[in-house]
Design an enzyme around this catalytic site. Sequence first.
Site, PDB file in Angstrom:
ATOM      1  CG  ASP A  42     -31.442   3.225  17.815  1.00 34.51           C
ATOM      2  OD1 ASP A  42     -31.385   4.008  16.846  1.00 34.51           O
ATOM      3  OD2 ASP A  42     -32.053   2.144  17.778  1.00 34.51           O
ATOM      4  CG  HIS A 135      -7.512  -4.116  -3.742  1.00 26.21           C
ATOM      5  ND1 HIS A 135      -6.402  -3.301  -3.668  1.00 26.21           N
ATOM      6  CD2 HIS A 135      -7.143  -5.318  -3.215  1.00 26.21           C
ATOM      7  CE1 HIS A 135      -5.402  -3.962  -3.106  1.00 26.21           C
ATOM      8  NE2 HIS A 135      -5.824  -5.181  -2.820  1.00 26.21           N
ATOM      9  CE  LYS A 197       2.890  -4.947  -1.042  1.00 26.67           C
ATOM     10  NZ  LYS A 197       2.132  -3.726  -0.792  1.00 26.67           N
ATOM     11  NE  ARG A 199      -0.034  -5.559   1.854  1.00 31.68           N
ATOM     12  CZ  ARG A 199       0.178  -4.339   2.330  1.00 31.68           C
ATOM     13  NH1 ARG A 199       0.526  -4.203   3.601  1.00 31.68           N
ATOM     14  NH2 ARG A 199       0.074  -3.284   1.565  1.00 31.68           N
ATOM     15  CG  ASP A 223      -0.800   0.343  -4.432  1.00 27.80           C
ATOM     16  OD1 ASP A 223      -1.560  -0.408  -5.077  1.00 27.80           O
ATOM     17  OD2 ASP A 223      -0.184  -0.021  -3.422  1.00 27.80           O
ATOM     18  CG  ASP A 227      -5.150   1.633   4.862  1.00 28.64           C
ATOM     19  OD1 ASP A 227      -5.394   2.613   5.588  1.00 28.64           O
ATOM     20  OD2 ASP A 227      -5.631   0.502   5.098  1.00 28.64           O
ATOM     21  CB  THR A 228      -0.909   2.300   7.215  1.00 34.18           C
ATOM     22  OG1 THR A 228      -0.205   1.273   6.497  1.00 34.18           O
ATOM     23  CG2 THR A 228      -2.171   1.707   7.832  1.00 34.18           C
ATOM     24  CB  ALA A 229       1.568   6.011   3.989  1.00 34.79           C
ATOM     25  N   GLY A 230       2.645   2.634   4.661  1.00 34.90           N
ATOM     26  CA  GLY A 230       3.858   1.872   4.953  1.00 34.90           C
ATOM     27  C   GLY A 230       4.549   1.372   3.695  1.00 34.90           C
TER      28      GLY A 230
END
Length: 316
Positions: A42, A135, A197, A199, A223, A227-230
Amino acid sequence: MIAYPDRRLKIFTGNANPALAKQIAEHLGIPLGQGQVMRFSDGEVHVRIEESVRGADVFVVQPTSAPVNEHLMELLITIDALRRASARRITAVIPYYGYARQDRKTRARDPITAKLTANLLTTAGVDRVLAMDLHAGQIQGFFDIPVDHLPGVPILAEYFKGKGLQDMLVVSPDLGGVTRARDLANRLGVDIAIIDKRRPEPNVAEIMNIIGRIRGKRVIMIDDIIDTAGTITQGAEALLAQGASEVYACCTHAVLSGPAVARLSASPITEVVITDTIPLPTDKHIAKITVLPVASLLGDAILRIYEDLSVSKLFD
């Protein structure tokens, strides 16, 4: 190589990064602990420890990377199994600490999952945590047990020193990363600049302003996570538009989710330097990514913890 005939130091691993755990064990000159992390039909996690750990000092290597919930449950259940098997001390070696980005309430009714994860680990029975590049530094305070925190900057700094680049400048991609950027800049003997910047929502960044002298510089953006590299790719474009001659990027944890690899491939970034705290799948290997090993650093820290020595001395 260090030999321990009585095998009182033991290294175990889950499924998150077994290659890293094996490299750490090889660095220490000991075999990897015998155990299996399996699934019932399961989907429930089943852990089997296949050797005695009674009285042993056990280190479980398991980054809580994607799929984060699966790997976190593997870690918690492994800790529980070891505690019930009478291990003397259990240290969770978490090269990448998942859920760390939710470390405070930024709006009403937000969870603080970095604290929740700390509570889960403590309840499971871990005695100590060894992590890399949390982080946020305050996450150490979310635990009521010792936390040894290893920075990734020294590894990255040694790599860039070896490249012999001229006219370098270190850039923090946001205000929160200034301390990390300054550490790298001090190790390289160069100045820093900052990207301002905002967010509007998670995984979306908007470049507002660049603080510092960029023109003619070879820029190294640093950094803790890509993550998404944006942020990194937008930052690189903004830096080149302001006159930077070349842009490099580096981080400790290459999450590289969603469009990250495609964005990095299409970006003007010369090289992306990461570490192997999170394993890089074959389909994410691209020419401009360089992977630096962390096994020797983690192995040395494990040895110092085992021998009750100072971990901070590794960075003196």
